[in-house]
Design an enzyme around this catalytic site. Structure first.
Site, short mmCIF file in Angstrom:
data_model
loop_
_atom_site.label_atom_id
_atom_site.label_comp_id
_atom_site.label_asym_id
_atom_site.label_seq_id
_atom_site.Cartn_x
_atom_site.Cartn_y
_atom_site.Cartn_z
N ASP A 1 -10.67 3.17 5.03
CA ASP A 1 -10.99 1.74 4.93
C ASP A 1 -12.50 1.50 5.00
OD1 ASP A 1 -9.10 -0.24 4.47
OD2 ASP A 1 -8.28 -0.14 6.50
N GLN B 1 -4.28 -1.60 10.10
CA GLN B 1 -4.22 -2.90 9.43
C GLN B 1 -4.76 -4.00 10.35
OE1 GLN B 1 -3.43 -3.33 6.22
NE2 GLN B 1 -3.78 -5.54 6.32
N LYS C 1 0.84 -1.20 0.00
CA LYS C 1 0.00 0.00 0.00
C LYS C 1 0.88 1.26 0.00
CE LYS C 1 -3.78 -2.35 2.39
NZ LYS C 1 -4.48 -2.61 3.67
N1 GUN Z 1 -6.90 -6.83 6.55
C1 GUN Z 1 -7.36 -7.54 5.49
N2 GUN Z 1 -7.87 -6.71 4.56
C2 GUN Z 1 -7.75 -5.46 5.04
C3 GUN Z 1 -8.10 -4.18 4.55
O1 GUN Z 1 -8.65 -3.99 3.46
N3 GUN Z 1 -7.79 -3.14 5.36
C4 GUN Z 1 -7.19 -3.29 6.55
N4 GUN Z 1 -6.94 -2.21 7.27
N5 GUN Z 1 -6.87 -4.46 7.05
C5 GUN Z 1 -7.13 -5.54 6.30
#
Ligand code: GUN
Length: 293
Positions: A122, A99, A55
């Site tokens: 998110d 995350q 990311k």
């Molecule tokens: N863990 C698995 N997928 C995601 C996501 O799209 N965002 C975040 N923050 N954590 C995750």
């Protein structure tokens, strides 16, 4: 049964999305606004580290700001919440992502609730999930939003179709089920959500026009579980151990080889949904930055 199965490249759709975002990013930079993301990473989960790195790398490649805030696995909840509150107040960051998964001693619901809804790129805050559920989406979670973009790009009709989602997570299955059922363009699907307590999942998937596999079970959906010509969207990113240099390779929740020739279309792993999740995180962060001017 020998259909020429179309491969739906998320990589290609992501390139298209970035091209469209460039103009918006350029306009923001003219106003001296550089979209910024704060990524909060707790502990050493290897998958999470890889995702956060992908990311932030993408943000840097686009000339955007991104910073990872790494905290030890044993950080106490109060301290983590304090750190998030500081990021809420830091105007360099238009988006904040925490995350997941978090270590077990941290209350995920409580922590996610601390992210300012206006910075919740998110889309995990209950305010944003509530807006989505009520039919006025603000920040839509990145993976569901990315899946919708893949379907749009390849002109796969959603309206009136029977979509079967396998998996009911807060990150993918549940928000996607709401999104696809909304009364709007690129909605209006009939949605079935299957999960670990569904007695016979294949009974549902065999009747689906579109299947979304989001359970985290390697190669669970095979040719025997699908209808001829159906579209398969594979959200799974499962590590399977092997003798390679990495010690593993990635497979999806769909048995990719087995569905070729029967499915109408399928997303590969890697190169399918994964790149779209990141592209939508960028899109949401650019949107958050645009809202500040
Ligand atoms: N863990 C698995 N997928 C995601 C996501 O799209 N965002 C975040 N923050 N954590 C995750």
């Amino acid at each position: 049964m020998n259909i020429d199965t179309k491969i739906l490249s998320g990589k290609e759709v992501a390139t298209f999305v970035y091209r469209n975002l460039e103009a918006k990013i350029g306009d923001l930079k003219k106003e001296d606004v550089i979209p910024g993301l704060a990524a909060v990473l707790v502990g050493e989960d290897p998958g999470s580290k890889v995702y956060v790195r992908s990311k932030t790398r993408r943000f840097n490649k686009l000339g955007l700001l991104s910073e990872t805030f790494l905290f030890p696995a044993d950080i106490d909840e109060g301290s983590l919440i304090h750190e998030i509150q500081m990021l809420n107040e830091n105007s360099n960051f238009h988006g904040i992502l925490v995350q997941l998964p978090l270590p077990k001693h941290l209350n995920e619901k409580k922590v996610l609730h601390e992210v300012l809804p206006q910075k919740d790129v998110d889309g995990f805050h209950t305010e944003n999930l509530g807006l989505l559920t009520a039919g006025y989406p603000r920040y839509v979670p990145c993976t569901p939003k990315g899946i919708l973009e893949i379907l749009k790009y390849y002109e796969i009709l959603i309206e009136g179709k029977h979509v079967v989602i396998v998996g009911r997570s807060n990150i993918v299955g549940r928000p996607l089920s709401i999104l696809l059922g909304l009364k709007r363009k690129f909605g209006n699907a009939t949605v079935t959500v299957c999960h670990s307590r569904t007695p016979d999942i294949s009974e549902h998937t065999k009747r689906a026009d579109i299947i979304i596999a989001a359970v985290g079970v390697p190669q669970m959906i095979g040719a025997d579980m699908i209808k001829e010509g159906s579209t398969l969207i594979d959200v799974g990113i499962n590590r399977v151990k092997d003798d390679s240099e990495n010690g593993y390779h990635l497979v999806g929740d769909v048995d990719f080889q087995s569905v070729l020739g029967k499915a109408g279309a399928v997303t590969p792993v890697p190169g399918g949904v994964g790149p779209m999740t990141i592209a939508m995180l960028v899109a949401n962060t650019v949107e958050a930055a645009s809202r500040t001017i």
